[in-house]
Design a protein around this motif. Sequence first.
Motif, mmCIF file in Angstrom:
data_model
loop_
_atom_site.group_PDB
_atom_site.id
_atom_site.type_symbol
_atom_site.label_atom_id
_atom_site.label_comp_id
_atom_site.label_asym_id
_atom_site.label_seq_id
_atom_site.Cartn_x
_atom_site.Cartn_y
_atom_site.Cartn_z
ATOM 1 N N GLY A 112 12.894 5.518 -0.369
ATOM 2 C CA GLY A 112 11.776 4.971 0.110
ATOM 3 C C GLY A 112 11.434 3.912 -0.712
ATOM 4 O O GLY A 112 10.931 2.679 0.122
ATOM 5 N N ALA A 113 11.365 3.862 -2.124
ATOM 6 C CA ALA A 113 10.830 2.792 -2.934
ATOM 7 C C ALA A 113 11.760 1.482 -2.469
ATOM 8 O O ALA A 113 11.395 0.259 -2.376
ATOM 9 N N LEU A 146 0.969 -1.163 0.150
ATOM 10 C CA LEU A 146 -0.016 -0.131 0.057
ATOM 11 C C LEU A 146 0.826 1.281 -0.189
ATOM 12 O O LEU A 146 0.751 2.293 -0.686
ATOM 13 N N LEU A 147 1.802 1.265 0.863
ATOM 14 C CA LEU A 147 2.737 2.427 0.794
ATOM 15 C C LEU A 147 3.648 2.687 -0.522
ATOM 16 O O LEU A 147 3.731 3.787 -0.929
ATOM 17 N N ARG A 148 3.991 1.575 -1.105
ATOM 18 C CA ARG A 148 4.532 1.585 -2.446
ATOM 19 C C ARG A 148 3.441 2.217 -3.515
ATOM 20 O O ARG A 148 4.183 3.191 -4.408
ATOM 21 N N ASP A 149 2.227 1.848 -3.463
ATOM 22 C CA ASP A 149 1.318 2.370 -4.267
ATOM 23 C C ASP A 149 1.243 3.950 -4.111
ATOM 24 O O ASP A 149 0.804 4.568 -4.966
ATOM 25 N N ASP A 150 1.369 4.474 -2.940
ATOM 26 C CA ASP A 150 1.060 5.795 -2.433
ATOM 27 C C ASP A 150 2.284 6.591 -2.923
ATOM 28 O O ASP A 150 2.078 7.791 -2.623
ATOM 29 N N PRO A 207 4.487 8.892 -4.596
ATOM 30 C CA PRO A 207 4.296 9.822 -5.907
ATOM 31 C C PRO A 207 5.156 9.614 -6.921
ATOM 32 O O PRO A 207 6.453 9.043 -6.478
ATOM 33 N N PRO A 208 4.944 9.753 -8.044
ATOM 34 C CA PRO A 208 5.886 9.506 -9.285
ATOM 35 C C PRO A 208 6.840 10.342 -9.127
ATOM 36 O O PRO A 208 6.957 11.505 -8.755
ATOM 37 N N GLY A 209 8.110 9.787 -9.569
ATOM 38 C CA GLY A 209 9.357 10.367 -9.480
ATOM 39 C C GLY A 209 9.949 10.660 -8.044
ATOM 40 O O GLY A 209 10.945 11.691 -7.612
#
Length: 217
Positions: A42-43, A29-33, A35-37
Amino acid sequence: MFVTGEDHAARMRHELHTPLTSILAYTRLLRDDLPPGSPGDGAACLDAIDRNALRLERYVDRVILPLAATGAPTVREGTTDLVPVLRDAVDLARRVAVAGAVSVHADAPESALVAVDETICRHLVGQLVLWLVIAAPARAHVEIALRRDPVPAVEARVVPHGELTAAPQRRPSDEPQKPGDLRVARAVANLCGGELRLEETAFRLTLPASVLAPAPR
């Protein structure tokens, strides 16, 4: 360990898989949230948590549950060096510690061999180090030491901000602090021949040293 009058294997499977399922769901869920770029740290951290949780899930199914059913450890060949295991755990913990301005330092010898599967070593050490970093107050320091003698042991404690490095203030032995979320870690350590001692902001994990094969006569 989890005897409640119901099927032992089913109960243990539930106790072990429930937190793993929560970890996997939350990290995704955190990965989906994200933001792009967004910055890659974090990823990368979420990917590492997800990857290790999947590895632990496979280990639970293939090793821990059969081990609990038989009551005896399976015979394993080879050894695991705790030094790279601890290094990887500290690297991940430092990424997490940034949010609370917590510093992490580890002292270790060049190598420290134990007669335990590498996957279980990574699970135990990684879970304990992350737990301590998350439990530390803001601007605290986490001290970690890996010793080889008299037995391989990982010792760690939280030093609050402003406190001089000194001997840890331990609680009386008859009043230990035993966080409930580390019951599985303690059980796994015992099953592989080690021991986990917990305090409110410290832990000591010992693991069996590797035994050299006798020389041929």
